[in-house]
Design an enzyme around this catalytic site. Structure first.
Site, PDB file in Angstrom:
ATOM      1  N   LYS B  79      74.563  45.071   5.700  1.00 15.53           N
ATOM      2  CA  LYS B  79      74.489  44.512   7.064  1.00 15.53           C
ATOM      3  C   LYS B  79      75.599  45.096   7.916  1.00 15.53           C
ATOM      4  O   LYS B  79      76.741  45.296   7.436  1.00 15.53           O
ATOM      5  CB  LYS B  79      74.628  42.990   6.976  1.00 15.53           C
ATOM      6  N   SER B 154      70.581  35.712  10.835  1.00 12.14           N
ATOM      7  CA  SER B 154      70.914  36.931  11.540  1.00 12.14           C
ATOM      8  C   SER B 154      70.818  38.188  10.682  1.00 12.14           C
ATOM      9  O   SER B 154      70.930  39.290  11.223  1.00 12.14           O
ATOM     10  CB  SER B 154      72.327  36.839  12.111  1.00 12.14           C
ATOM     11  N   SER B 178      72.133  32.500   7.600  1.00 20.51           N
ATOM     12  CA  SER B 178      71.727  33.857   7.966  1.00 20.51           C
ATOM     13  C   SER B 178      71.354  34.776   6.816  1.00 20.51           C
ATOM     14  O   SER B 178      70.922  35.897   7.073  1.00 20.51           O
ATOM     15  CB  SER B 178      72.826  34.518   8.812  1.00 20.51           C
TER      16      SER B 178
END
Lengths: 94, 490
Positions: B79, B154, B178
Protein backbone atom coordinates in the site's frame (compact mmCIF):
# COMPACT_ATOMS: atom_id res chain seq x y z
CA UNK A 1 -25.55 21.28 17.59
CA UNK A 2 -25.60 23.75 14.72
CA UNK A 3 -22.21 24.69 13.29
CA UNK A 4 -22.03 28.13 11.68
CA UNK A 5 -20.10 29.29 8.61
CA UNK A 6 -18.13 31.63 10.90
CA UNK A 7 -17.07 28.71 13.11
CA UNK A 8 -15.92 26.80 10.03
CA UNK A 9 -13.86 29.80 8.94
CA UNK A 10 -12.30 30.05 12.43
CA UNK A 11 -11.45 26.33 12.46
CA UNK A 12 -10.01 26.65 8.95
CA UNK A 13 -7.59 29.31 10.20
CA UNK A 14 -6.48 26.95 12.99
CA UNK A 15 -6.05 24.12 10.46
CA UNK A 16 -4.16 26.30 7.94
CA UNK A 17 -6.76 25.69 5.25
CA UNK A 18 -8.95 28.05 3.27
CA UNK A 19 -12.41 27.60 1.77
CA UNK A 20 -14.70 29.66 -0.42
CA UNK A 21 -17.85 31.05 1.22
CA UNK A 22 -19.90 28.33 -0.48
CA UNK A 23 -17.53 25.57 0.65
CA UNK A 24 -17.58 26.89 4.23
CA UNK A 25 -21.40 26.90 4.20
CA UNK A 26 -21.50 23.31 2.90
CA UNK A 27 -18.99 22.18 5.50
CA UNK A 28 -21.05 23.84 8.23
CA UNK A 29 -24.07 21.77 7.13
CA UNK A 30 -22.05 18.56 6.98
CA UNK A 31 -20.52 19.11 10.41
CA UNK A 32 -23.91 19.86 11.91
CA UNK A 33 -25.21 16.51 10.65
CA UNK A 34 -22.07 14.62 11.71
CA UNK A 35 -21.96 16.16 15.18
CA UNK A 36 -25.69 15.52 15.68
CA UNK A 37 -24.94 11.85 15.04
CA UNK A 38 -22.02 12.03 17.45
CA UNK A 39 -24.28 13.47 20.15
CA UNK A 40 -25.46 9.95 21.03
CA UNK A 41 -22.13 9.57 22.78
CA UNK A 42 -23.60 11.95 25.37
CA UNK A 43 -26.09 9.19 26.32
CA UNK A 44 -23.29 6.83 27.40
CA UNK A 45 -22.64 6.28 31.09
CA UNK A 46 -18.93 6.99 31.35
CA UNK A 47 -18.71 7.29 35.12
CA UNK A 48 -15.94 5.13 36.50
CA UNK A 49 -13.72 5.58 33.48
CA UNK A 50 -10.61 7.78 33.36
CA UNK A 51 -8.45 8.59 30.34
CA UNK A 52 -6.02 5.84 31.35
CA UNK A 53 -8.23 3.27 33.13
CA UNK A 54 -6.72 0.33 31.24
CA UNK A 55 -3.23 1.67 30.60
CA UNK A 56 -0.66 -0.64 32.20
CA UNK A 57 2.51 1.40 32.01
CA UNK A 58 3.66 4.92 31.33
CA UNK A 59 5.59 6.09 28.30
CA UNK A 60 8.50 3.78 27.50
CA UNK A 61 11.58 5.84 26.65
CA UNK A 62 14.75 4.63 24.99
CA UNK A 63 18.26 5.62 26.01
CA UNK A 64 19.23 9.10 24.83
CA UNK A 65 22.24 8.17 22.74
CA UNK A 66 23.99 10.11 19.96
CA UNK A 67 24.14 8.02 16.77
CA UNK A 68 25.87 9.38 13.64
CA UNK A 69 23.37 10.02 10.83
CA UNK A 70 24.81 9.15 7.45
CA UNK A 71 22.03 10.12 5.05
CA UNK A 72 21.92 13.90 5.37
CA UNK A 73 22.00 14.38 1.60
CA UNK A 74 19.06 12.06 0.98
CA UNK A 75 17.01 13.70 3.70
CA UNK A 76 16.47 16.87 1.68
CA UNK A 77 15.93 15.24 -1.71
CA UNK A 78 12.28 16.17 -1.45
CA UNK A 79 12.71 19.82 -0.43
CA UNK A 80 11.45 22.32 -3.01
CA UNK A 81 14.11 24.97 -2.47
CA UNK A 82 17.44 24.95 -0.60
CA UNK A 83 20.19 27.47 0.00
CA UNK A 84 23.18 25.39 1.05
CA UNK A 85 21.99 23.35 4.00
CA UNK A 86 19.06 25.71 4.74
CA UNK A 87 15.51 25.32 3.48
CA UNK A 88 14.45 28.43 1.55
CA UNK A 89 11.04 29.88 2.49
CA UNK A 90 9.52 33.39 2.65
CA UNK A 91 10.28 35.44 5.77
CA UNK A 92 8.33 34.08 8.74
CA UNK A 93 8.57 37.32 10.72
CA UNK A 94 8.26 40.60 8.80
CA UNK B 1 1.19 -19.94 -16.38
CA UNK B 2 -2.01 -19.21 -14.44
CA UNK B 3 -0.41 -17.06 -11.74
CA UNK B 4 -3.80 -15.93 -10.47
CA UNK B 5 -4.24 -19.42 -9.01
CA UNK B 6 -0.91 -19.44 -7.15
CA UNK B 7 -0.61 -19.08 -3.40
CA UNK B 8 2.41 -18.25 -1.22
CA UNK B 9 2.58 -21.91 -0.23
CA UNK B 10 2.40 -23.12 -3.82
CA UNK B 11 5.09 -20.69 -4.96
CA UNK B 12 7.36 -21.83 -2.12
CA UNK B 13 6.87 -25.50 -3.01
CA UNK B 14 7.34 -24.84 -6.72
CA UNK B 15 10.59 -22.93 -6.18
CA UNK B 16 11.96 -25.57 -3.83
CA UNK B 17 11.15 -28.35 -6.28
CA UNK B 18 12.46 -26.27 -9.20
CA UNK B 19 9.14 -26.49 -11.10
CA UNK B 20 9.57 -22.84 -12.03
CA UNK B 21 11.88 -19.91 -11.35
CA UNK B 22 11.22 -16.82 -9.28
CA UNK B 23 11.93 -14.59 -12.28
CA UNK B 24 9.36 -16.51 -14.33
CA UNK B 25 6.70 -16.01 -11.64
CA UNK B 26 7.48 -12.31 -11.29
CA UNK B 27 7.35 -11.78 -15.07
CA UNK B 28 4.01 -13.55 -15.24
CA UNK B 29 2.50 -11.38 -12.52
CA UNK B 30 3.85 -8.21 -14.15
CA UNK B 31 2.34 -9.28 -17.48
CA UNK B 32 -1.02 -9.88 -15.82
CA UNK B 33 -0.88 -6.43 -14.21
CA UNK B 34 -0.10 -4.80 -17.55
CA UNK B 35 -2.95 -6.71 -19.22
CA UNK B 36 -5.67 -6.03 -16.68
CA UNK B 37 -4.84 -3.24 -14.26
CA UNK B 38 -6.07 -0.48 -16.56
CA UNK B 39 -9.63 -1.66 -15.81
CA UNK B 40 -8.99 -2.12 -12.05
CA UNK B 41 -6.63 0.73 -11.10
CA UNK B 42 -4.94 -1.20 -8.27
CA UNK B 43 -1.39 0.12 -8.75
CA UNK B 44 -0.04 3.66 -8.60
CA UNK B 45 3.62 2.74 -9.17
CA UNK B 46 5.11 -0.44 -10.62
CA UNK B 47 8.74 -1.21 -9.78
CA UNK B 48 9.39 -3.66 -12.59
CA UNK B 49 13.20 -3.53 -12.78
CA UNK B 50 13.76 -3.92 -9.02
CA UNK B 51 11.19 -6.70 -8.82
CA UNK B 52 12.88 -8.66 -11.61
CA UNK B 53 16.32 -8.07 -10.08
CA UNK B 54 15.14 -9.34 -6.68
CA UNK B 55 13.59 -12.41 -8.29
CA UNK B 56 16.86 -13.14 -10.12
CA UNK B 57 18.74 -12.93 -6.81
CA UNK B 58 16.34 -15.48 -5.34
CA UNK B 59 16.99 -17.78 -8.33
CA UNK B 60 20.74 -17.41 -7.78
CA UNK B 61 20.37 -18.45 -4.14
CA UNK B 62 18.27 -21.45 -5.16
CA UNK B 63 20.97 -22.42 -7.68
CA UNK B 64 23.58 -22.26 -4.87
CA UNK B 65 21.45 -24.61 -2.78
CA UNK B 66 20.48 -22.05 -0.11
CA UNK B 67 17.48 -22.79 2.10
CA UNK B 68 14.42 -20.70 1.25
CA UNK B 69 12.23 -18.58 3.52
CA UNK B 70 8.51 -19.01 2.93
CA UNK B 71 8.41 -15.51 1.40
CA UNK B 72 11.47 -15.94 -0.85
CA UNK B 73 10.48 -15.14 -4.42
CA UNK B 74 6.90 -14.27 -3.47
CA UNK B 75 5.59 -11.18 -5.27
CA UNK B 76 4.05 -8.63 -2.91
CA UNK B 77 2.06 -5.43 -3.48
CA UNK B 78 2.54 -2.69 -0.87
CA UNK B 79 0.00 0.00 0.00
CA UNK B 80 1.29 3.41 -0.97
CA UNK B 81 1.40 4.75 2.58
CA UNK B 82 4.42 2.62 3.52
CA UNK B 83 7.79 4.17 2.82
CA UNK B 84 9.90 2.41 0.20
CA UNK B 85 13.40 3.86 -0.17
CA UNK B 86 13.97 5.32 -3.61
CA UNK B 87 10.46 4.42 -4.76
CA UNK B 88 7.74 7.07 -4.95
CA UNK B 89 5.31 6.94 -2.00
CA UNK B 90 2.28 9.16 -2.44
CA UNK B 91 -0.48 8.16 0.02
CA UNK B 92 -2.59 8.64 -3.14
CA UNK B 93 -2.34 12.39 -2.57
CA UNK B 94 -1.26 15.33 -4.67
CA UNK B 95 0.52 16.44 -1.46
CA UNK B 96 3.07 13.62 -1.87
CA UNK B 97 2.82 13.05 -5.62
CA UNK B 98 6.58 13.36 -6.12
CA UNK B 99 7.74 12.23 -2.68
CA UNK B 100 10.53 9.66 -2.70
CA UNK B 101 11.29 8.35 0.80
CA UNK B 102 14.93 8.18 1.94
CA UNK B 103 14.22 5.04 3.97
CA UNK B 104 12.23 1.79 4.02
CA UNK B 105 9.42 1.09 6.45
CA UNK B 106 10.31 -1.73 8.85
CA UNK B 107 7.76 -4.04 7.17
CA UNK B 108 9.37 -3.31 3.77
CA UNK B 109 12.82 -4.07 5.21
CA UNK B 110 11.39 -7.34 6.57
CA UNK B 111 9.96 -8.32 3.19
CA UNK B 112 13.23 -7.52 1.42
CA UNK B 113 15.26 -9.40 4.05
CA UNK B 114 13.13 -12.50 3.46
CA UNK B 115 13.38 -12.34 -0.32
CA UNK B 116 9.92 -10.92 -0.98
CA UNK B 117 9.59 -9.38 -4.45
CA UNK B 118 8.00 -5.94 -4.19
CA UNK B 119 6.05 -5.42 -7.42
CA UNK B 120 4.96 -1.87 -6.69
CA UNK B 121 2.77 0.48 -4.65
CA UNK B 122 -0.95 0.20 -4.54
CA UNK B 123 -3.73 2.74 -4.76
CA UNK B 124 -5.67 3.78 -1.67
CA UNK B 125 -8.00 6.41 -0.28
CA UNK B 126 -5.96 9.59 0.19
CA UNK B 127 -3.99 9.40 3.46
CA UNK B 128 -6.01 6.26 4.29
CA UNK B 129 -9.18 8.29 4.81
CA UNK B 130 -12.06 6.49 3.20
CA UNK B 131 -14.00 3.25 2.88
CA UNK B 132 -14.34 2.86 -0.86
CA UNK B 133 -11.05 3.90 -2.55
CA UNK B 134 -12.98 6.69 -4.31
CA UNK B 135 -10.97 9.31 -2.39
CA UNK B 136 -7.70 8.56 -4.15
CA UNK B 137 -6.13 11.78 -5.44
CA UNK B 138 -5.41 10.04 -8.74
CA UNK B 139 -8.12 7.57 -9.77
CA UNK B 140 -10.56 5.21 -8.05
CA UNK B 141 -10.08 1.45 -7.80
CA UNK B 142 -12.69 -0.96 -9.16
CA UNK B 143 -13.81 -4.21 -7.59
CA UNK B 144 -12.49 -7.19 -9.61
CA UNK B 145 -15.78 -9.04 -8.91
CA UNK B 146 -17.86 -6.23 -10.44
CA UNK B 147 -16.07 -3.28 -11.99
CA UNK B 148 -19.05 -0.95 -11.45
CA UNK B 149 -18.57 -1.37 -7.70
CA UNK B 150 -16.03 -0.27 -5.12
CA UNK B 151 -13.39 -2.61 -3.70
CA UNK B 152 -13.73 -1.03 -0.25
CA UNK B 153 -11.14 1.15 1.39
CA UNK B 154 -8.86 2.55 2.28
CA UNK B 155 -6.59 -0.36 1.22
CA UNK B 156 -8.66 -0.89 -1.93
CA UNK B 157 -5.69 -1.13 -4.27
CA UNK B 158 -3.97 -3.85 -2.22
CA UNK B 159 -7.21 -5.84 -1.93
CA UNK B 160 -8.00 -5.49 -5.63
CA UNK B 161 -4.43 -6.51 -6.53
CA UNK B 162 -4.68 -9.85 -4.70
CA UNK B 163 -8.27 -10.47 -5.75
CA UNK B 164 -7.42 -9.84 -9.42
CA UNK B 165 -4.44 -12.19 -9.25
CA UNK B 166 -1.81 -9.45 -9.56
CA UNK B 167 0.04 -10.77 -6.48
CA UNK B 168 -0.54 -13.60 -4.01
CA UNK B 169 -0.06 -11.23 -1.08
CA UNK B 170 -0.37 -7.54 -0.34
CA UNK B 171 0.13 -5.26 2.62
CA UNK B 172 -2.51 -2.82 3.76
CA UNK B 173 -3.09 -0.64 6.79
CA UNK B 174 -6.14 -0.60 9.06
CA UNK B 175 -7.15 2.38 11.19
CA UNK B 176 -10.92 1.76 11.38
CA UNK B 177 -11.39 -1.21 9.05
CA UNK B 178 -9.23 -0.38 6.06
CA UNK B 179 -7.89 -3.91 5.65
CA UNK B 180 -10.96 -5.86 6.76
CA UNK B 181 -13.53 -3.93 4.76
CA UNK B 182 -11.80 -4.27 1.37
CA UNK B 183 -11.00 -7.89 2.22
CA UNK B 184 -14.75 -8.48 2.67
CA UNK B 185 -15.67 -6.61 -0.53
CA UNK B 186 -13.00 -8.39 -2.62
CA UNK B 187 -13.40 -11.96 -1.30
CA UNK B 188 -10.10 -12.17 0.59
CA UNK B 189 -8.60 -12.90 3.97
CA UNK B 190 -7.47 -9.67 5.64
CA UNK B 191 -5.88 -9.39 9.08
CA UNK B 192 -5.70 -6.36 11.34
CA UNK B 193 -3.16 -7.45 14.00
CA UNK B 194 -3.09 -6.46 17.67
CA UNK B 195 -1.92 -2.87 18.05
CA UNK B 196 1.83 -3.07 18.61
CA UNK B 197 2.38 -6.44 16.92
CA UNK B 198 3.58 -4.99 13.62
CA UNK B 199 5.91 -1.98 13.52
CA UNK B 200 4.46 1.32 12.31
CA UNK B 201 7.94 2.73 11.56
CA UNK B 202 7.73 4.02 8.01
CA UNK B 203 3.92 3.85 7.87
CA UNK B 204 2.80 7.37 7.01
CA UNK B 205 0.59 8.21 9.97
CA UNK B 206 -3.15 8.82 9.91
CA UNK B 207 -4.32 7.93 13.46
CA UNK B 208 -1.26 6.91 15.40
CA UNK B 209 -3.12 5.16 18.25
CA UNK B 210 -5.24 3.21 15.76
CA UNK B 211 -3.09 2.40 12.68
CA UNK B 212 -1.80 -1.13 12.12
CA UNK B 213 -0.26 -2.78 9.07
CA UNK B 214 -1.55 -6.22 8.05
CA UNK B 215 -1.72 -8.67 5.16
CA UNK B 216 -4.19 -9.60 2.42
CA UNK B 217 -4.12 -13.08 0.93
CA UNK B 218 -6.51 -15.47 -0.78
CA UNK B 219 -6.16 -18.23 1.83
CA UNK B 220 -6.00 -18.30 5.62
CA UNK B 221 -2.70 -20.19 5.48
CA UNK B 222 -1.13 -17.56 3.22
CA UNK B 223 -2.35 -14.78 5.53
CA UNK B 224 -0.71 -16.63 8.43
CA UNK B 225 2.64 -16.82 6.58
CA UNK B 226 2.37 -13.16 5.63
CA UNK B 227 1.73 -12.01 9.20
CA UNK B 228 4.57 -14.18 10.51
CA UNK B 229 6.83 -12.43 7.99
CA UNK B 230 6.12 -8.86 9.07
CA UNK B 231 5.46 -8.98 12.81
CA UNK B 232 7.99 -8.39 15.55
CA UNK B 233 9.37 -5.90 18.05
CA UNK B 234 10.94 -2.78 16.54
CA UNK B 235 12.86 -0.37 18.81
CA UNK B 236 12.26 2.39 16.23
CA UNK B 237 8.50 2.26 16.99
CA UNK B 238 7.81 3.29 20.58
CA UNK B 239 4.40 1.58 20.43
CA UNK B 240 5.86 -1.74 19.27
CA UNK B 241 5.11 -4.48 21.81
CA UNK B 242 8.29 -5.90 23.35
CA UNK B 243 8.92 -9.37 24.72
CA UNK B 244 6.72 -11.39 22.36
CA UNK B 245 7.92 -14.76 21.11
CA UNK B 246 7.69 -15.56 17.40
CA UNK B 247 4.43 -17.35 16.60
CA UNK B 248 3.77 -20.14 14.12
CA UNK B 249 0.18 -19.41 13.10
CA UNK B 250 0.27 -21.78 10.15
CA UNK B 251 1.07 -24.72 12.45
CA UNK B 252 -1.40 -23.73 15.17
CA UNK B 253 -4.36 -23.13 12.86
CA UNK B 254 -5.03 -26.78 12.05
CA UNK B 255 -6.21 -27.74 15.54
CA UNK B 256 -9.92 -27.39 14.77
CA UNK B 257 -12.52 -25.46 16.75
CA UNK B 258 -13.97 -28.15 19.01
CA UNK B 259 -14.59 -26.64 22.44
CA UNK B 260 -13.84 -23.06 21.36
CA UNK B 261 -16.40 -20.50 22.53
CA UNK B 262 -17.61 -17.96 20.00
CA UNK B 263 -19.78 -15.00 20.99
CA UNK B 264 -22.40 -13.44 18.68
CA UNK B 265 -23.13 -9.85 19.73
CA UNK B 266 -26.79 -9.26 18.92
CA UNK B 267 -26.24 -5.55 18.19
CA UNK B 268 -24.01 -6.53 15.22
CA UNK B 269 -26.85 -8.50 13.59
CA UNK B 270 -29.63 -6.01 14.19
CA UNK B 271 -31.90 -4.19 11.77
CA UNK B 272 -29.89 -2.30 9.21
CA UNK B 273 -27.66 -5.24 8.24
CA UNK B 274 -28.31 -6.36 4.67
CA UNK B 275 -30.42 -9.57 4.90
CA UNK B 276 -28.16 -11.51 2.50
CA UNK B 277 -25.10 -10.49 4.53
CA UNK B 278 -26.81 -11.61 7.74
CA UNK B 279 -27.88 -14.94 6.24
CA UNK B 280 -24.46 -15.77 4.78
CA UNK B 281 -22.56 -14.83 7.95
CA UNK B 282 -24.92 -16.84 10.17
CA UNK B 283 -24.47 -19.82 7.85
CA UNK B 284 -20.74 -19.53 8.51
CA UNK B 285 -21.39 -19.45 12.25
CA UNK B 286 -23.52 -22.61 11.90
CA UNK B 287 -20.63 -24.34 10.14
CA UNK B 288 -18.39 -23.63 13.13
CA UNK B 289 -21.06 -24.87 15.49
CA UNK B 290 -21.36 -28.09 13.45
CA UNK B 291 -17.59 -28.50 13.80
CA UNK B 292 -17.84 -28.43 17.59
CA UNK B 293 -17.57 -24.75 18.54
CA UNK B 294 -19.92 -23.47 21.23
CA UNK B 295 -21.78 -20.45 19.92
CA UNK B 296 -23.67 -18.08 22.17
CA UNK B 297 -25.49 -14.79 21.70
CA UNK B 298 -24.62 -11.91 24.06
CA UNK B 299 -24.91 -8.14 24.30
CA UNK B 300 -22.13 -5.74 23.22
CA UNK B 301 -23.73 -2.30 22.87
CA UNK B 302 -20.85 -0.40 21.30
CA UNK B 303 -21.59 0.02 17.58
CA UNK B 304 -23.15 3.48 17.21
CA UNK B 305 -21.22 5.21 19.99
CA UNK B 306 -18.08 3.45 18.84
CA UNK B 307 -18.45 4.91 15.36
CA UNK B 308 -18.82 8.42 16.83
CA UNK B 309 -15.85 7.95 19.15
CA UNK B 310 -13.73 6.56 16.31
CA UNK B 311 -14.38 9.47 13.98
CA UNK B 312 -13.61 11.97 16.72
CA UNK B 313 -10.38 10.27 17.82
CA UNK B 314 -9.11 9.45 14.34
CA UNK B 315 -9.91 12.90 12.96
CA UNK B 316 -8.26 14.56 15.96
CA UNK B 317 -5.11 12.49 15.46
CA UNK B 318 -5.20 13.10 11.72
CA UNK B 319 -5.44 16.86 12.21
CA UNK B 320 -2.25 16.66 14.26
CA UNK B 321 -0.40 14.17 12.02
CA UNK B 322 -1.20 16.03 8.82
CA UNK B 323 0.03 19.31 10.30
CA UNK B 324 3.49 18.36 9.01
CA UNK B 325 2.36 18.90 5.41
CA UNK B 326 3.08 22.58 4.98
CA UNK B 327 5.11 22.76 1.76
CA UNK B 328 8.32 23.62 3.65
CA UNK B 329 10.62 20.57 3.86
CA UNK B 330 8.84 18.12 1.54
CA UNK B 331 5.60 17.60 -0.29
CA UNK B 332 3.60 19.88 -2.54
CA UNK B 333 4.45 23.57 -2.44
CA UNK B 334 2.05 26.07 -3.99
CA UNK B 335 3.35 27.93 -7.03
CA UNK B 336 2.28 31.39 -5.90
CA UNK B 337 2.29 32.92 -2.42
CA UNK B 338 2.92 36.39 -0.99
CA UNK B 339 4.23 35.37 2.45
CA UNK B 340 4.97 32.38 4.66
CA UNK B 341 1.41 31.96 5.86
CA UNK B 342 0.12 31.89 2.28
CA UNK B 343 2.77 29.31 1.38
CA UNK B 344 1.44 26.99 4.08
CA UNK B 345 -2.29 27.63 3.58
CA UNK B 346 -2.23 27.49 -0.21
CA UNK B 347 0.00 24.39 -0.29
CA UNK B 348 -2.37 22.52 2.02
CA UNK B 349 -5.57 23.77 0.41
CA UNK B 350 -4.44 23.03 -3.15
CA UNK B 351 -2.96 19.59 -2.45
CA UNK B 352 -5.35 17.90 -0.01
CA UNK B 353 -8.54 16.32 -1.32
CA UNK B 354 -12.04 17.00 -0.03
CA UNK B 355 -12.29 14.12 2.48
CA UNK B 356 -8.85 14.79 3.94
CA UNK B 357 -9.73 18.45 4.46
CA UNK B 358 -13.07 17.45 6.00
CA UNK B 359 -11.35 15.19 8.55
CA UNK B 360 -8.63 17.69 9.39
CA UNK B 361 -11.36 20.26 10.02
CA UNK B 362 -13.44 17.82 12.10
CA UNK B 363 -10.39 16.88 14.14
CA UNK B 364 -9.40 20.48 14.70
CA UNK B 365 -12.97 21.27 15.78
CA UNK B 366 -13.26 18.47 18.38
CA UNK B 367 -9.89 19.44 19.85
CA UNK B 368 -10.57 23.17 19.95
CA UNK B 369 -11.18 25.17 23.10
CA UNK B 370 -14.80 24.89 24.22
CA UNK B 371 -15.39 21.60 22.44
CA UNK B 372 -12.54 19.39 23.70
CA UNK B 373 -14.48 18.09 26.75
CA UNK B 374 -17.76 17.59 24.93
CA UNK B 375 -16.28 15.65 22.03
CA UNK B 376 -12.66 14.46 22.19
CA UNK B 377 -12.48 13.76 25.92
CA UNK B 378 -15.85 11.99 25.85
CA UNK B 379 -14.65 9.86 22.95
CA UNK B 380 -11.48 8.93 24.84
CA UNK B 381 -13.49 7.94 27.94
CA UNK B 382 -15.77 5.82 25.75
CA UNK B 383 -12.63 4.22 24.35
CA UNK B 384 -11.82 2.96 27.85
CA UNK B 385 -15.38 1.64 28.16
CA UNK B 386 -14.98 -0.30 24.91
CA UNK B 387 -11.73 -1.81 26.17
CA UNK B 388 -13.48 -2.83 29.38
CA UNK B 389 -16.44 -4.41 27.56
CA UNK B 390 -14.17 -6.40 25.24
CA UNK B 391 -12.05 -7.49 28.21
CA UNK B 392 -15.18 -8.81 29.94
CA UNK B 393 -16.35 -10.55 26.78
CA UNK B 394 -13.02 -12.32 26.25
CA UNK B 395 -13.21 -13.78 29.76
CA UNK B 396 -16.02 -15.90 28.33
CA UNK B 397 -15.33 -16.18 24.60
CA UNK B 398 -12.32 -17.16 22.51
CA UNK B 399 -13.58 -14.95 19.69
CA UNK B 400 -16.46 -12.68 18.74
CA UNK B 401 -18.07 -12.98 15.32
CA UNK B 402 -19.88 -10.42 13.17
CA UNK B 403 -20.40 -9.40 9.57
CA UNK B 404 -17.38 -7.36 8.50
CA UNK B 405 -19.54 -4.77 6.72
CA UNK B 406 -23.32 -4.31 7.13
CA UNK B 407 -23.81 -3.95 3.37
CA UNK B 408 -22.81 -5.53 0.05
CA UNK B 409 -20.14 -3.81 -2.12
CA UNK B 410 -21.83 -0.66 -3.39
CA UNK B 411 -21.66 1.11 -6.74
CA UNK B 412 -19.04 3.77 -7.43
CA UNK B 413 -20.55 7.17 -6.63
CA UNK B 414 -23.39 5.69 -4.55
CA UNK B 415 -22.22 7.06 -1.18
CA UNK B 416 -19.98 9.97 -2.11
CA UNK B 417 -22.60 12.72 -1.58
CA UNK B 418 -23.22 12.07 2.12
CA UNK B 419 -20.08 11.56 4.27
CA UNK B 420 -22.10 10.14 7.16
CA UNK B 421 -23.54 7.40 4.94
CA UNK B 422 -20.00 6.39 3.97
CA UNK B 423 -18.87 6.42 7.61
CA UNK B 424 -21.64 3.93 8.49
CA UNK B 425 -19.83 1.29 6.42
CA UNK B 426 -17.31 1.11 9.28
CA UNK B 427 -19.93 0.32 11.93
CA UNK B 428 -18.59 -3.17 12.74
CA UNK B 429 -14.89 -2.56 12.31
CA UNK B 430 -13.95 0.62 14.22
CA UNK B 431 -14.30 -0.70 17.77
CA UNK B 432 -11.54 -3.22 17.06
CA UNK B 433 -9.11 -0.36 16.46
CA UNK B 434 -10.39 1.62 19.43
CA UNK B 435 -9.62 -1.36 21.69
CA UNK B 436 -6.39 -2.34 19.91
CA UNK B 437 -7.51 -5.97 19.55
CA UNK B 438 -6.85 -8.16 16.50
CA UNK B 439 -9.49 -9.08 13.93
CA UNK B 440 -9.63 -11.14 10.77
CA UNK B 441 -12.07 -10.90 7.88
CA UNK B 442 -12.53 -13.81 5.50
CA UNK B 443 -14.95 -14.75 2.72
CA UNK B 444 -18.17 -16.32 4.01
CA UNK B 445 -19.92 -16.67 0.67
CA UNK B 446 -21.48 -14.74 -2.19
CA UNK B 447 -24.73 -12.84 -2.61
CA UNK B 448 -27.23 -13.93 -5.23
CA UNK B 449 -25.72 -11.37 -7.59
CA UNK B 450 -22.24 -12.84 -7.07
CA UNK B 451 -20.81 -10.25 -4.67
CA UNK B 452 -18.45 -11.37 -1.89
CA UNK B 453 -19.59 -11.27 1.76
CA UNK B 454 -17.07 -11.13 4.60
CA UNK B 455 -17.27 -12.59 8.11
CA UNK B 456 -15.20 -10.98 10.87
CA UNK B 457 -13.64 -12.68 13.88
CA UNK B 458 -12.38 -10.49 16.72
CA UNK B 459 -9.98 -11.78 19.36
CA UNK B 460 -8.29 -10.75 22.57
CA UNK B 461 -4.96 -8.92 22.49
CA UNK B 462 -2.21 -11.07 20.95
CA UNK B 463 -4.57 -14.03 20.33
CA UNK B 464 -4.31 -13.99 16.53
CA UNK B 465 -3.62 -17.75 16.64
CA UNK B 466 -7.21 -18.39 17.79
CA UNK B 467 -8.53 -16.29 14.90
CA UNK B 468 -6.46 -18.27 12.38
CA UNK B 469 -7.73 -21.53 13.90
CA UNK B 470 -11.36 -20.51 13.52
CA UNK B 471 -10.86 -19.04 10.05
CA UNK B 472 -9.02 -22.12 8.77
CA UNK B 473 -11.79 -24.43 9.99
CA UNK B 474 -14.45 -22.34 8.27
CA UNK B 475 -12.45 -21.99 5.07
CA UNK B 476 -12.04 -25.76 4.77
CA UNK B 477 -15.74 -26.33 5.20
CA UNK B 478 -16.87 -23.60 2.80
CA UNK B 479 -14.49 -24.50 -0.05
CA UNK B 480 -15.22 -21.28 -1.95
CA UNK B 481 -13.93 -20.50 -5.44
CA UNK B 482 -12.35 -17.09 -4.95
CA UNK B 483 -10.91 -16.12 -8.34
CA UNK B 484 -12.99 -13.57 -10.25
CA UNK B 485 -13.27 -13.44 -14.04
CA UNK B 486 -11.68 -10.11 -14.87
CA UNK B 487 -13.94 -7.83 -16.83
CA UNK B 488 -16.63 -8.15 -14.18
CA UNK B 489 -20.36 -7.54 -14.48
CA UNK B 490 -21.41 -4.05 -15.59
Amino acid sequence: MKVTKEEVEYIARLAHLEFTAEEALNLAGEFTAILEHFDQLAQEDLSGYGMDTFEKEGLRLREDRVVPFEHFGELFNNTASMAGTAVKIPKVVD
Amino acid sequence: MEVEKLTIKRIHEGLQQKEFKAEEITKAYLERIKSYDRQIGAFLTLDENSALETSRQVDQRIARGSALNILDGVPVAVKDNMCTRGLRTTCASKMLEDFVPPYDATVVEALKHQGGVILGKTNMDEFAMGSSNENSGFHPVRNPWDSSRVPGGSSGGSAAAVSAGFAPMALGSDTGGSIRMPAAFCGLVGVKPTYGRVSRYGLIAFGSSLDQIGPFARTVEDAAYALEGIEGFDPRDSTSAPGRTKEDYAAAMKQGVRGMRIGIPREFFAEGVNPEVRRIVLRGVKSLEDQGAEVEEFTLPITQSGLSAYYMISSAEASSNLGRYDGVRFGYRAGEYKNFEELVVKSRTEAFGKEVKRRIMLGTYVLSSGYYDAYYKKAMLFRQKVRGLFREAFETYDAIVSPTVPMLPFKLGEKTQDPLEMYLADLFTVNVNIAGIPALSMPAGFSESGLPVGIQFMGNHFEESKLFRIAYALEKDLGLDLIPELGGVE
